[in-house]
Motif scaffolding. Structure first.
Motif, PDB file in Angstrom:
ATOM      1  N   UNK A  73       2.201  -4.284 -34.725  1.00  0.00           N
ATOM      2  CA  UNK A  73       3.050  -3.979 -33.943  1.00  0.00           C
ATOM      3  C   UNK A  73       3.201  -4.694 -32.414  1.00  0.00           C
ATOM      4  N   UNK A  74       2.272  -5.482 -32.011  1.00  0.00           N
ATOM      5  CA  UNK A  74       1.744  -6.464 -31.088  1.00  0.00           C
ATOM      6  C   UNK A  74       2.743  -7.837 -31.099  1.00  0.00           C
ATOM      7  N   UNK A  75       2.157  -8.096 -32.557  1.00  0.00           N
ATOM      8  CA  UNK A  75       3.209  -9.218 -32.326  1.00  0.00           C
ATOM      9  C   UNK A  75       4.543  -9.165 -32.721  1.00  0.00           C
ATOM     10  N   UNK A  76       5.000  -7.918 -33.209  1.00  0.00           N
ATOM     11  CA  UNK A  76       6.353  -8.256 -33.480  1.00  0.00           C
ATOM     12  C   UNK A  76       6.888  -8.133 -31.921  1.00  0.00           C
ATOM     13  N   UNK A  77       5.846  -6.973 -30.630  1.00  0.00           N
ATOM     14  CA  UNK A  77       6.903  -7.189 -29.877  1.00  0.00           C
ATOM     15  C   UNK A  77       6.764  -8.466 -28.908  1.00  0.00           C
ATOM     16  N   UNK A  78       5.826  -9.016 -29.751  1.00  0.00           N
ATOM     17  CA  UNK A  78       5.889 -10.519 -28.372  1.00  0.00           C
ATOM     18  C   UNK A  78       6.936 -11.380 -28.647  1.00  0.00           C
ATOM     19  N   UNK A  79       7.856 -10.799 -29.359  1.00  0.00           N
ATOM     20  CA  UNK A  79       9.705 -11.662 -29.574  1.00  0.00           C
ATOM     21  C   UNK A  79      10.318 -10.988 -29.689  1.00  0.00           C
ATOM     22  N   UNK A  80      10.093 -10.053 -29.373  1.00  0.00           N
ATOM     23  CA  UNK A  80      11.176  -8.542 -28.948  1.00  0.00           C
ATOM     24  C   UNK A  80      12.270  -8.865 -27.566  1.00  0.00           C
ATOM     25  N   UNK A 140       7.376  11.125 -32.457  1.00  0.00           N
ATOM     26  CA  UNK A 140       8.103  10.765 -31.660  1.00  0.00           C
ATOM     27  C   UNK A 140       8.580  11.229 -30.253  1.00  0.00           C
ATOM     28  N   UNK A 141       8.724  12.942 -30.151  1.00  0.00           N
ATOM     29  CA  UNK A 141       8.635  13.328 -28.958  1.00  0.00           C
ATOM     30  C   UNK A 141       7.448  13.159 -28.152  1.00  0.00           C
ATOM     31  N   UNK A 142       6.472  12.633 -28.560  1.00  0.00           N
ATOM     32  CA  UNK A 142       4.996  12.452 -27.804  1.00  0.00           C
ATOM     33  C   UNK A 142       5.236  10.904 -27.486  1.00  0.00           C
ATOM     34  N   UNK A 143       6.319   9.927 -28.074  1.00  0.00           N
ATOM     35  CA  UNK A 143       6.353   8.797 -27.765  1.00  0.00           C
ATOM     36  C   UNK A 143       7.423   8.474 -26.426  1.00  0.00           C
ATOM     37  N   UNK A 144       8.052   9.938 -26.765  1.00  0.00           N
ATOM     38  CA  UNK A 144       8.944   9.258 -25.011  1.00  0.00           C
ATOM     39  C   UNK A 144       8.634  10.333 -23.848  1.00  0.00           C
ATOM     40  N   UNK A 145       7.372  11.184 -24.140  1.00  0.00           N
ATOM     41  CA  UNK A 145       7.111  12.036 -23.233  1.00  0.00           C
ATOM     42  C   UNK A 145       5.923  11.143 -22.676  1.00  0.00           C
ATOM     43  N   UNK A 146       4.779  10.634 -23.042  1.00  0.00           N
ATOM     44  CA  UNK A 146       3.824   9.791 -23.020  1.00  0.00           C
ATOM     45  C   UNK A 146       3.965   8.964 -21.034  1.00  0.00           C
ATOM     46  N   UNK A 147       2.612   9.213 -20.927  1.00  0.00           N
ATOM     47  CA  UNK A 147       2.511   8.780 -19.654  1.00  0.00           C
ATOM     48  C   UNK A 147       2.804   7.468 -20.221  1.00  0.00           C
ATOM     49  N   UNK A 148       3.756   6.847 -19.187  1.00  0.00           N
ATOM     50  CA  UNK A 148       3.992   4.654 -19.566  1.00  0.00           C
ATOM     51  C   UNK A 148       2.969   3.946 -18.787  1.00  0.00           C
ATOM     52  N   UNK A 149       2.310   3.060 -19.490  1.00  0.00           N
ATOM     53  CA  UNK A 149       1.142   1.917 -18.870  1.00  0.00           C
ATOM     54  C   UNK A 149       2.082   0.369 -19.182  1.00  0.00           C
ATOM     55  N   UNK A 150       1.469  -0.324 -18.487  1.00  0.00           N
ATOM     56  CA  UNK A 150       2.375  -1.674 -18.081  1.00  0.00           C
ATOM     57  C   UNK A 150       2.013  -2.169 -19.633  1.00  0.00           C
ATOM     58  N   UNK A 151       3.077  -2.769 -19.966  1.00  0.00           N
ATOM     59  CA  UNK A 151       3.315  -3.974 -20.885  1.00  0.00           C
ATOM     60  C   UNK A 151       3.870  -5.614 -21.112  1.00  0.00           C
ATOM     61  N   UNK A 152       2.107  -5.863 -21.613  1.00  0.00           N
ATOM     62  CA  UNK A 152       2.110  -7.317 -21.048  1.00  0.00           C
ATOM     63  C   UNK A 152       3.336  -8.524 -21.836  1.00  0.00           C
ATOM     64  N   UNK A 153       3.327  -7.808 -22.548  1.00  0.00           N
ATOM     65  CA  UNK A 153       4.903  -8.836 -22.695  1.00  0.00           C
ATOM     66  C   UNK A 153       6.543  -8.784 -22.123  1.00  0.00           C
ATOM     67  N   UNK A 154       5.876  -8.517 -20.895  1.00  0.00           N
ATOM     68  CA  UNK A 154       6.873  -8.599 -20.006  1.00  0.00           C
ATOM     69  C   UNK A 154       6.500  -8.880 -18.173  1.00  0.00           C
ATOM     70  N   UNK A 155       6.526  -9.283 -18.201  1.00  0.00           N
ATOM     71  CA  UNK A 155       5.170  -9.809 -17.134  1.00  0.00           C
ATOM     72  C   UNK A 155       6.408  -9.526 -15.352  1.00  0.00           C
ATOM     73  N   UNK A 156       7.697  -9.956 -15.877  1.00  0.00           N
ATOM     74  CA  UNK A 156       8.862  -9.202 -14.918  1.00  0.00           C
ATOM     75  C   UNK A 156       8.213  -7.929 -14.697  1.00  0.00           C
ATOM     76  N   UNK A 157       8.337  -6.732 -15.226  1.00  0.00           N
ATOM     77  CA  UNK A 157       8.597  -5.340 -15.371  1.00  0.00           C
ATOM     78  C   UNK A 157       7.778  -4.770 -15.453  1.00  0.00           C
ATOM     79  N   UNK A 158       7.869  -4.107 -14.265  1.00  0.00           N
ATOM     80  CA  UNK A 158       6.736  -2.735 -14.815  1.00  0.00           C
ATOM     81  C   UNK A 158       7.228  -1.642 -14.909  1.00  0.00           C
TER      82      UNK A 158
END
Length: 225
Positions: free
Chosen positions: A1-8, A105-123
C-alpha cells in the motif's frame, strides 16, 4: 500500500477548478493555506483576498485556479473523500469475509486521521475538521442539482456505492443498503461534530471515534432481517 500511495493522484472533477492546483507550486500553496485558514476562521469569514495576502500573491491569481470559494470547498471535500476511498479500497481488497470487510470499511471511514507524508501540502488532520464542520455547505445550495449533474459529488457518491455493495454482501435481502450506507457515511461526520460541540447529544465521548457505534448499528440492523 505504501508503494502504491507514492504514485497516487486524487482525481477531482475538472469542472470544479479552472486550473488544476496540483499542477503548480502556487496551486499547492493555495490548497495548503486555504485548509489552514478555513479551519482557523471558518468558511464564512474566509476570502480569496485574505488567502492572497497569506500566500503573498494577488487575489486574481487565485481566481485562475478556482472560480469562487464554494468550488474550492467542493475541491477540498472531494479530495478528502478520494483520499479516504484509496485507503478503504487498499485495506479491504484482500478481505474475503463479508462481515469483516464491512466492519473494516466502517473503521476506515470513522477512525482518527493521521497526516499522510505522501501529500506534503495537505494536512489531512485539519482537512477532516473542515469536512466535519463545513462540508455540508458544499451541497446545501440552490445549485446542488446542477452541480450534482455535473459530477461535483461523484467521489462521495462512489463511497456510498462501495459501502452499499458491502452491506448488500452481508445481507442481500436487506431492502435499504444505500440508505444505510449514506447514513453511516454522513452519520460519522455528524457524530464527530456532536462530540466536539454538543457532548450531551452523543454517546461517542471525546477522544473516541464513532466507528464502534456504526459497526453495532450496521450489524444489528443487517442480522435482524
Amino acid at each position: 500500500m505504501e508503494r502504491l500511495l507514492q504514485s497516487v493522484k486524487i482525481a477531482i472533477n475538472e469542472k470544479v477548478y479552472v486550473k488544476d492546483p496540483e499542477s503548480s507550486d502556487l496551486g499547492k500553496r493555495i490548497i495548503e493555506k486555504s485548509i489552514l485558514m478555513i479551519d482557523e476562521m471558518g468558511f464564512e469569514a474566509f476570502t480569496f483576498k485574505k488567502l492572497g495576502h497569506e500566500i503573498g500573491s494577488n487575489e486574481s491569481s487565485i481566481y485562475r485556479y478556482f472560480e469562487n470559494k464554494h468550488k474550492l470547498l467542493v475541491y477540498l471535500t472531494s479530495w478528502y473523500w478520494g483520499w479516504v476511498e484509496y485507503q478503504l479500497v487498499f485495506s479491504t481488497n484482500s478481505i474475503s469475509d463479508v462481515d469483516e470487510k464491512l466492519k473494516r470499511a466502517i473503521e476506515i471511514i470513522s477512525k482518527p486521521v493521521e497526516e499522510d507524508s505522501h501529500f506534503l501540502h495537505i494536512n489531512e488532520v485539519v482537512l477532516k475538521r473542515i469536512v466535519v464542520n463545513e462540508s455540508s455547505k458544499s451541497f446545501l445550495t440552490k445549485e446542488v442539482d446542477i452541480e450534482n449533474k455535473d459530477g461535483y459529488f461523484v467521489i462521495y457518491k462512489r463511497m456510498v456505492t462501495r459501502l452499499s455493495e458491502m452491506i448488500n454482501a452481508v445481507n442481500p435481502d436487506y431492502l435499504y443498503p444505500t440508505s444505510l450506507a449514506s447514513t453511516i457515511l454522513e452519520g460519522v461526520q455528524h457524530q464527530n461534530f456532536l462530540k466536539d460541540h454538543f457532548h450531551s447529544l452523543t454517546d461517542c465521548v471525546a477522544n473516541e471515534d464513532p466507528g464502534q457505534f456504526f459497526v453495532d448499528l450496521a450489524f444489528k440492523t443487517l442480522k435482524s432481517h
